[in-house]
Write an enzyme that holds these catalytic residues in place. Structure first.
Site, PDB file in Angstrom:
ATOM      1  N   ASP A 251     -12.437   1.808   1.867  1.00 38.23           N
ATOM      2  CA  ASP A 251     -11.615   2.452   2.913  1.00 38.23           C
ATOM      3  C   ASP A 251     -10.862   3.668   2.363  1.00 38.23           C
ATOM      4  OD1 ASP A 251     -12.412   0.264   4.475  1.00 38.23           O
ATOM      5  OD2 ASP A 251     -10.628  -0.885   3.965  1.00 38.23           O
TER       6      ASP A 251
ATOM      7  N   TRP B  42     -10.027   0.293  11.198  1.00 36.16           N
ATOM      8  CA  TRP B  42      -8.764  -0.339  10.793  1.00 36.16           C
ATOM      9  C   TRP B  42      -8.025  -0.823  12.034  1.00 36.16           C
ATOM     10  CZ3 TRP B  42      -3.888   2.500   8.607  1.00 36.16           C
ATOM     11  CH2 TRP B  42      -3.010   1.551   8.047  1.00 36.16           C
TER      12      TRP B  42
ATOM     13  N   THR C 263       0.803  -1.221   0.000  1.00 37.64           N
ATOM     14  CA  THR C 263       0.000   0.000   0.000  1.00 37.64           C
ATOM     15  C   THR C 263       0.836   1.272   0.000  1.00 37.64           C
ATOM     16  OG1 THR C 263      -1.761  -1.132   1.222  1.00 37.64           O
ATOM     17  CG2 THR C 263      -1.784   1.277   1.258  1.00 37.64           C
TER      18      THR C 263
ATOM     19  N   GLN D 173      -4.614  -1.832  -3.334  1.00 40.27           N
ATOM     20  CA  GLN D 173      -4.610  -0.456  -2.863  1.00 40.27           C
ATOM     21  C   GLN D 173      -3.795   0.427  -3.809  1.00 40.27           C
ATOM     22  OE1 GLN D 173      -3.693  -3.131  -1.167  1.00 40.27           O
ATOM     23  NE2 GLN D 173      -4.833  -3.275   0.756  1.00 40.27           N
TER      24      GLN D 173
ATOM     25  N   ARG E 106     -15.378   1.684   9.085  1.00 39.54           N
ATOM     26  CA  ARG E 106     -15.067   0.487   9.846  1.00 39.54           C
ATOM     27  C   ARG E 106     -13.683   0.700  10.476  1.00 39.54           C
ATOM     28  NH1 ARG E 106     -13.722  -4.341   5.416  1.00 39.54           N
ATOM     29  NH2 ARG E 106     -12.214  -3.185   4.136  1.00 39.54           N
TER      30      ARG E 106
ATOM     31  N   ASP F  19      -8.314   2.981  -1.009  1.00 41.42           N
ATOM     32  CA  ASP F  19      -7.296   3.702  -0.228  1.00 41.42           C
ATOM     33  C   ASP F  19      -6.825   4.987  -0.918  1.00 41.42           C
ATOM     34  OD1 ASP F  19      -7.605   1.473   1.323  1.00 41.42           O
ATOM     35  OD2 ASP F  19      -5.489   0.988   1.468  1.00 41.42           O
TER      36      ASP F  19
END
Length: 348
Positions: free
Chosen positions: A187, A264, A89, A121, A262, A144
Site C-alpha cells: 500500500d 482502503w 502509522t 508502517q 486495493r 506506506d
C-alpha cells in the site's frame, strides 16, 4: 508594492556550514508564520538525518540536481513513545507537510526503518496539503511510503489515528507529482487526496514472506503476493482519486506478485492511463481487500496501457476500461482544477 528583501525570500542550507543554516528544519522554523509569499530554501547536496515538520505556507524546497540531496529518518509504527504508546502509522513520517502551496524539486525522501512485523508502517512523506507539487523527487520506503492526506473520517481498528492531523477538518486536496520515483511494497501510495502522477516510475520492491512456509494451500497462494501499489480512500463526493499518466511500473519482485491497488475505503478511485506495466502486476489487476461490498463503489480504470502486465483479459469484472471520450477528462488541468482552477506551473 511592498519591498521584500532577498534574504527573506531565499534561504540556503548546507551541512558544511557555508549556507544560512546547517539543518532544513531550522531554516523552516526561521520563516515568519502566515507568510503570504513564497520562500525558497536551497538545500545543498548531502544526507540530512532529520524528521521534518512543515506547516509554513508557500515553502519551496530545491535540492541539488547534480548530486543527491537526501532527507532520511527511521521512525516506524511499532515504535513507542516514552509513555509506552505506539507511534502508529501517522507519527512514523520522515517528512510531514501540512501547509498549502508547497513545492519541492530534486529531493530524495527515505524512511530507513525497514520491514517486518516489528516495524509495520513507516512513512517517508506525509502530505496533508492542497496544491502541493513534487518534481524530480524520490520517495523510498517499504510499507506506506507516501501518504496523501487527508485522513479518512475514522480508523477501522482503533479509536484514533494519531499523528499531526488527528481531528483536523477534512479538506479536498490536490497534489501533483512529475518525474518522480516512488518505491515500496505494501500500500505504498495511499490516502484520500486527488493526486496526479505524471511520467513517474512506480517501483514495487519484493519483500520477505514468512507465510511461504505454510502448508495451507490457500495461504501458500496468498504468500506469492508481495504487495499493492495503491490503497486509496477517495471521498465519495470527489470525482478523481489517483491518476497515473504515462508512468512506468517496475519491480524486482516475481511475476504476478503485485496488484495495482486495493480500497482502503469504499469509493476508492484509481486510474492508469498510457502506462508501461511490468509483469509483476497480477493478471486480475485489482484486489477488493476482502471487502466484497467495495466492489460496487470503487472506480478502477485503465486506458492505453502497455507491457507484460497490461492485459485486461483476466482483470476483475468490477474494474473497467476508459473509452476515448472518458479519457479526455483525465488530463492534469481537469483533474486538478478544483474550484479555483488551479494548474501546476509548467515545468520539466
Amino acid at each position: 508594492m511592498q519591498y521584500i528583501p532577498a534574504s527573506l525570500l531565499e534561504i540556503t542550507v548546507s551541512l558544511d556550514g557555508s549556507g544560512d543554516y546547517t539543518s532544513i528544519q531550522s531554516a523552516i522554523d526561521a520563516i515568519p508564520p502566515d507568510r503570504e509569499y513564497p520562500t525558497t530554501i536551497y538545500i545543498q547536496a548531502g544526507i540530512y538525518n532529520e524528521k521534518l515538520h512543515i506547516e509554513k505556507p508557500y515553502v519551496r524546497l530545491i535540492g541539488n540536481s547534480d548530486q543527491p540531496t537526501v532527507i532520511t529518518y527511521n521512525d516506524y509504527a511499532r515504535k513507542t513513545f516514552p509513555d509506552g504508546s505506539l507511534y502508529h502509522t501517522f507519527y512514523s513520517y520522515t517528512v510531514f507537510v501540512g501547509s498549502d502551496d508547497f513545492s519541492v524539486e530534486h529531493v530524495t525522501f527515505i524512511n530507513t526503518a525497514g520491514a517486518g512485523e516489528q516495524v509495520g508502517q513507516a512513512l517517508a512523506v506525509y502530505v496533508d496539503s492542497d496544491r502541493a507539487v513534487f518534481r524530480h523527487c524520490r520517495f523510498i520506503g517499504q510499507q506506506d511510503t507516501l501518504f496523501t492526506g487527508p485522513l479518512p473520517p475514522q480508523p477501522i481498528d482503533r479509536g484514533t489515528f494519531g499523528g499531526p492531523r488527528e481531528g483536523a477538518p477534512r479538506r479536498k486536496q490536490r497534489q501533483y507529482y512529475k518525474h518522480c520515483y516512488i518505491e515500496g511494497n505494501v500500500d505504498f501510495i495511499f490516502g484520500s487526496a486527488t493526486a496526479v502522477f505524471e511520467q513517474c516510475e512506480i517501483f514495487a520492491r519484493k519483500r520477505a514472506l514468512l507465510s511461504q512456509v505454510s502448508v495451507n494451500p490457500e495461504a501458500t497462494e496468498q504468500s506469492s503476493i508481495h504487495g499493492w501499489l495503491t490503497a486509496a480512500s477517495t471521498p465519495e463526493d470527489v470525482k478523481y482519486g489517483y491518476v497515473f499518466i504515462d508512468c512506468q511500473l517496475t519491480s524486482d519482485a516475481p511475476a504476478h506478485s503485485f496488484y495495482l491497488g486495493r480500497p482502503w475505503r469504499n469509493y476508492a478511485k484509481v486510474a492508469f492511463v498510457r502506462c508501461d506495466i511490468g509483469e509483476h502486476i497480477h493478471p486480475e489487476g485489482w484486489h477488493n481487500w476482502n471487502k466484497t461490498e467495495a466492489e460496487s463503489s470503487v472506480i478502477y480504470k485503465e486506458y492505453g496501457n502497455q507491457g507484460a502486465g497490461a492485459s485486461r483479459e483476466q482483470r476483475v469484472s468490477w474494474s473497467s476500461l476508459l473509452d476515448r471520450t472518458e479519457v479526455e477528462e483525465y488530463t492534469v488541468a481537469r483533474i486538478l482544477a478544483g474550484e479555483d482552477s488551479w494548474l501546476p506551473e509548467a515545468g520539466s
